[in-house]
Every structure is written in C-alpha cells, then in structure tokens.
Design an enzyme around this catalytic site. Structure first.
Site, PDB file in Angstrom:
ATOM      1  N   GLN A  95       3.074   4.030   2.527  1.00  0.00           N
ATOM      2  CA  GLN A  95       2.581   3.623   3.774  1.00  0.00           C
ATOM      3  C   GLN A  95       3.162   2.348   4.345  1.00  0.00           C
ATOM      4  OE1 GLN A  95      -1.684   3.039   5.091  1.00  0.00           O
ATOM      5  NE2 GLN A  95      -1.226   0.928   4.806  1.00  0.00           N
ATOM      6  N   LYS A 108      -2.346  -2.060   8.080  1.00  0.00           N
ATOM      7  CA  LYS A 108      -2.534  -3.645   8.130  1.00  0.00           C
ATOM      8  C   LYS A 108      -1.757  -4.417   7.191  1.00  0.00           C
ATOM      9  CE  LYS A 108      -4.251  -6.377  11.337  1.00  0.00           C
ATOM     10  NZ  LYS A 108      -3.869  -6.031  12.536  1.00  0.00           N
ATOM     11  N   LYS A 158      -7.736  -4.915   4.202  1.00  0.00           N
ATOM     12  CA  LYS A 158      -8.476  -4.856   5.723  1.00  0.00           C
ATOM     13  C   LYS A 158      -8.382  -6.194   6.523  1.00  0.00           C
ATOM     14  CE  LYS A 158      -9.025  -0.547   4.631  1.00  0.00           C
ATOM     15  NZ  LYS A 158      -7.915  -0.469   3.411  1.00  0.00           N
ATOM     16  N   TYR A 187       0.187  -2.789  19.355  1.00  0.00           N
ATOM     17  CA  TYR A 187       0.797  -1.882  18.593  1.00  0.00           C
ATOM     18  C   TYR A 187      -0.073  -0.810  17.797  1.00  0.00           C
ATOM     19  CZ  TYR A 187       4.435  -5.524  18.219  1.00  0.00           C
ATOM     20  OH  TYR A 187       5.198  -6.283  18.705  1.00  0.00           O
ATOM     21  N   TYR A 227       1.956   0.461  14.944  1.00  0.00           N
ATOM     22  CA  TYR A 227       0.760   0.475  13.953  1.00  0.00           C
ATOM     23  C   TYR A 227       1.075   1.457  12.760  1.00  0.00           C
ATOM     24  CZ  TYR A 227      -3.641   0.193  11.427  1.00  0.00           C
ATOM     25  OH  TYR A 227      -4.489  -0.360  10.456  1.00  0.00           O
ATOM     26  N   TYR A 241      -3.736   9.241   0.407  1.00  0.00           N
ATOM     27  CA  TYR A 241      -3.573   9.069   1.705  1.00  0.00           C
ATOM     28  C   TYR A 241      -2.586   7.887   2.127  1.00  0.00           C
ATOM     29  CZ  TYR A 241      -4.635   9.233   6.498  1.00  0.00           C
ATOM     30  OH  TYR A 241      -4.427   9.494   7.959  1.00  0.00           O
ATOM     31  N   ASP A 264       0.780  -1.388   0.134  1.00  0.00           N
ATOM     32  CA  ASP A 264      -0.074  -0.010   0.046  1.00  0.00           C
ATOM     33  C   ASP A 264       0.879   1.445   0.009  1.00  0.00           C
ATOM     34  OD1 ASP A 264      -1.462   2.213   0.773  1.00  0.00           O
ATOM     35  OD2 ASP A 264      -2.535   1.116   2.436  1.00  0.00           O
ATOM     36  N   HIS A 292      -8.688   4.944   2.829  1.00  0.00           N
ATOM     37  CA  HIS A 292      -7.694   3.565   2.771  1.00  0.00           C
ATOM     38  C   HIS A 292      -8.669   2.854   1.920  1.00  0.00           C
ATOM     39  CE1 HIS A 292      -4.524   4.024   5.617  1.00  0.00           C
ATOM     40  NE2 HIS A 292      -5.429   4.518   6.366  1.00  0.00           N
ATOM     41  N   ASP A 345      -6.710  -0.585  -1.136  1.00  0.00           N
ATOM     42  CA  ASP A 345      -5.758   0.198  -1.337  1.00  0.00           C
ATOM     43  C   ASP A 345      -4.342  -0.282  -1.522  1.00  0.00           C
ATOM     44  OD1 ASP A 345      -5.298  -0.723   1.160  1.00  0.00           O
ATOM     45  OD2 ASP A 345      -5.356   1.441   2.090  1.00  0.00           O
ATOM     46  N   ASP A 346      -4.476  -1.643  -1.787  1.00  0.00           N
ATOM     47  CA  ASP A 346      -3.180  -2.379  -1.929  1.00  0.00           C
ATOM     48  C   ASP A 346      -2.735  -2.784  -3.478  1.00  0.00           C
ATOM     49  OD1 ASP A 346      -2.099  -3.550   0.728  1.00  0.00           O
ATOM     50  OD2 ASP A 346      -4.293  -3.395   0.831  1.00  0.00           O
TER      51      ASP A 346
HETATM   52  P1  13P Z   1      -4.666  -0.302   5.069  1.00  0.00           P
HETATM   53  O1  13P Z   1      -3.849  -1.346   5.956  1.00  0.00           O
HETATM   54  O2  13P Z   1      -5.595  -1.080   4.120  1.00  0.00           O
HETATM   55  O3  13P Z   1      -4.216   0.629   4.907  1.00  0.00           O
HETATM   56  O4  13P Z   1      -5.967  -0.048   6.317  1.00  0.00           O
HETATM   57  C1  13P Z   1      -5.701   0.808   7.211  1.00  0.00           C
HETATM   58  C2  13P Z   1      -6.706   1.390   8.355  1.00  0.00           C
HETATM   59  O5  13P Z   1      -6.424   1.353   9.305  1.00  0.00           O
HETATM   60  C3  13P Z   1      -8.072   1.278   7.703  1.00  0.00           C
HETATM   61  O6  13P Z   1      -9.040   1.791   8.933  1.00  0.00           O
HETATM   62 MG    MG Z   2      -3.847   2.225   3.504  1.00  0.00          MG
HETATM   63 MG    MG Z   3      -4.840  -2.092   2.550  1.00  0.00          MG
END
Ligand code: 13P
Ligand code: MG
Ligand code: MG
Ligand code: 13P
Length: 363
Positions: A95, A232, A133, A348, A229, A91, A12, A19, A53-54
């Site tokens: 990441q 994800k 997610k 985390y 964190y 956004y 991502d 996201h 978003d990946d």
């Molecule tokens: P991603 O890991 O897909 O960017 O999601 C982050 C997140 O916390 C969405 O609420």
């Molecule tokens: Mg994201």
């Molecule tokens: Mg993602």
C-alpha cells in the site's frame, strides 16, 4: 563516543484483516532481514513493532540522518515484507510503496520517516510514538503542549535549562517551505500555523539554550506524493526526555486528552486519538478510532533497552473511555462534517469522481 542516530521508518505493506492489524509473518520477515545487519555491526540495534496495519522499523546506527544505505535497507525490508503479504493475500499489499525503484532516499517514496542524530547523554530516555488511522498533523497539539504549555510541562517553569523555551521548525506541506518559530515569544504566531493541522506540521523541536534536538516527527503526506488517496500517512515521532528536557510523564500527559484528529475510515473522517497498549492497537470499529502507542527506551551506547509499552497503564483508562464516548458522538454525524473531513481533505479521495458525474445537473 560517536553520535548516535535513531531512525524510525514505517510503512503499511498489507493489513490483516482489512486495515485493522498486522500479520505476525510480516514482523518475522522484517526481523529476519534486519538480524544480520546487527550481527555485521551496520546497525547497533533494532526493534520491529506495529501499530494497526503499520510496520515500524526502529533502528540505531552511527551514519547520521538521511543515510542512503539505511534508507535502502528499510526499503528492501518493506519490499520483502510486501512479498510475504502477497503470499498471504493480505489487504492493500504494498500500500505505502508508491515508487518502483529506490533512488537514494526513502523520502517521497511513501514510507514515513522520523530520524534524529545526537550525542547520547549519561542517561538517554526516549519515547517513540506511533499512530494508525490518522495523519502527521495529529502530533501538533501534543508537541505544543509538551514543549510550550507550562500547564502541561512543569519543567518549562522550574528547570533553568528549559526555562528559555524551545524552537519549533514548521513545515508548510502545500508550499514546500519551512519556518522556525521561537517559544514563548512567538507562541501566538506558532499557534496560528500549527492549529491548521492539515497544512502546517511540526517537523523538529530544539532546546533554545544550546540548540539540542528534542523531538522530530514524520511529515510525509501520501496523497501529495501519489496525487490520489492511497491510504493514510499514519505518523511516527521521536521525543527525548529528562535532564533538561521534558520528563517522560510530561511527554505523555497531553495524550490523556483524546484530541480530534483526521484519518479515520477511508482517511476521510475525524475522530479522537486513543492512547493504547501495543496489544490494543488494532483499530476495528469503523476502522478506528485512531490509535497511538508509545514505546519507551533507554539508549545504552545505541542499544535499545526496551521497549516499555508506556500506555499500558491504568492512568490512561479514562482517556480511552473518553475517546470511546467521543467516538460515539462523532459517529452519529455519519457523512456530515466535521465527522467527515472538509473539502480540501476530500479532494484526494474517490468522492470527486462521484461529484463529477453530477456536474452538468448544476444550473
Ligand atoms: P490505513 O492508511 O491505515 O491503511 O487505513 C486506510 C483506511 O482507509 C482505513 O479505513
Ligand atoms: Mg492499510
Ligand atoms: Mg495504517
Ligand atoms: P530530571 O530533571 O532529572 O529530568 O527530573 C525531572 C523529573 O523526572 C521529575 O518528574
């Protein structure tokens, strides 16, 4: 023919909007960067897909798994896509890129990796699963059903080459150790570990009769790399199908049950994994519910014939409906467990900072 390697490497590098989804310019940047690699013959083929978003790079080549040049290529693509994301002020720019400089392998740098090398069979159907997610533990349940549950996979009962079962390589991500367990004899031992999806992850699966690799999953945990964190670890996996391996339909069947997975909203909630078509992989409700897509390919001398958008099928409508119902039910718990994740998973997140402020008020 030389062995073929299928490498699925994902990251991502910026969400659109928030996201929820992928900006088309990121796909275009990745394709522009990978195109010449195919023309020069370094890659046999590639496809760029997305789930939420990946950004998912699917590449075939002959250099084997963990090849430095292939990993560097993927890293460079993500760095370039990060620049595109920066210009658009998407956004969470960059990441999942947690390190500054590439040092030989993309593993441990943030992106997720699933790779396997094998001799291409007369016909080589593969399914690549990509989720958003959620986290790598999401694959444990479906992988168990595909390769060890005779109520799911008729082939285990009927097909002599599968009848002896499969070996599961499990990773203990906290201890950094692995164990290989053999099914069906060690099924209860296997379940003891992989039922604990936050710690024990199925990494690889091998057919027992000849040791042939059947499946491999990404197991990267961003929080364990970053110590905090940062998003994800939305996972990917590759599953080979047919001719002595589970049929495509047996590989998809477990996803008709939208099982509960962790990773929804701020990586801090548990919700149902919804199987969707490529165009429906835009998790927006409470940044979810978690999604999974399935891209089917026939390999032809390493060429990726596909993708077939496999969950774009009415037979998964009920699973989607059930996922929506379960999502409603889980959401009503708000900040309470088990909708909110348990304490080890929250370690985390940003929550401990808030707890810290109140620590002196405990008597
Ligand atoms: P991603 O890991 O897909 O960017 O999601 C982050 C997140 O916390 C969405 O609420
Ligand atoms: Mg994201
Ligand atoms: Mg993602
Ligand atoms: P194969 O043994 O040729 O993979 O056939 C199984 C099948 O497709 C049944 O659905």
């Amino acid at each position: 023919m030389a062995k073929i390697t299928v490498s699925v490497i994902k990251a991502d590098v910026g969400g659109y909007v928030g996201h929820c989804s992928m900006h088309p310019d990121l796909i275009a940047t990745a394709e522009t960067r990978l195109g010449p690699q195919k023309e020069s013959g370094r890659l046999i083929d590639f496809k760029v897909l997305c789930c939420g978003d990946d950004l998912e790079l699917i590449m075939t080549h002959t250099f084997g798994v963990e090849d430095e040049a292939i990993h560097r290529l993927a890293w460079d693509v993500f760095v370039e896509c990060t620049e595109t994301a920066r210009k658009l002020k998407l956004y969470g720019v960059g990441q999942d890129l947690l390190k500054d400089a590439f040092t030989g392998t993309i593993k441990g740098m943030g992106p997720g990796v699933a790779e396997m090398e094998f001799e291409e069979r007369k016909s080589e159907p593969i399914v690549i699963f990509m989720a958003d997610k959620t986290s790598p533990g999401a694959w444990n349940l479906p992988l168990f059903k595909i390769f060890a549950d005779p109520f799911n996979t008729a082939g285990i009962v009927i097909d002599p080459s599968m009848h002896e079962g499969f070996k599961f390589k499990i990773l203990d991500i906290r201890a950094g150790k692995s164990i290989t367990l053999s099914c069906p004899e060690e099924m209860y031992d296997l379940l003891m570990f992989i039922g604990s999806t936050g710690r024990y992850l199925v990494k690889d699966i091998y057919r027992k009769t000849d040791g042939e690799i059947a499946a491999t999953a990404s197991t990267q945990k961003l929080s364990l790399i970053a110590g905090k964190y940062v998003g994800k670890d939305d996972p990917v996996m590759i599953v080979r199908c047919q001719s002595g391996l589970p049929a495509v339909g047996e590989v998809l069947e477990p996803f008709s049950f939208p099982h509960l997975v962790s990773g929804w909203m701020r990586g801090s909630h548990c919700g149902p994994l919804m199987p969707v078509s490529f165009c429906e992989a835009n998790p927006s409700r409470f940044d979810g519910p978690p999604r999974v897509i399935a891209a089917g390919f026939q390999l032809s001398d390493g060429k990726l014939v596909g993708p077939r958008d496999i969950f774009a099928d009415v037979s998964f409508d009920e699973a989607r409906k059930e996922a929506n119902r379960v999502a409603n039910y889980m959401r009503r718990h708000g900040p309470f467990e088990p909708h909110r994740l348990g304490p080890e998973d929250m370690e985390y997140t940003t929550m401990p900072h808030i707890m810290e402020k109140l620590k002196d008020r405990f008597e």
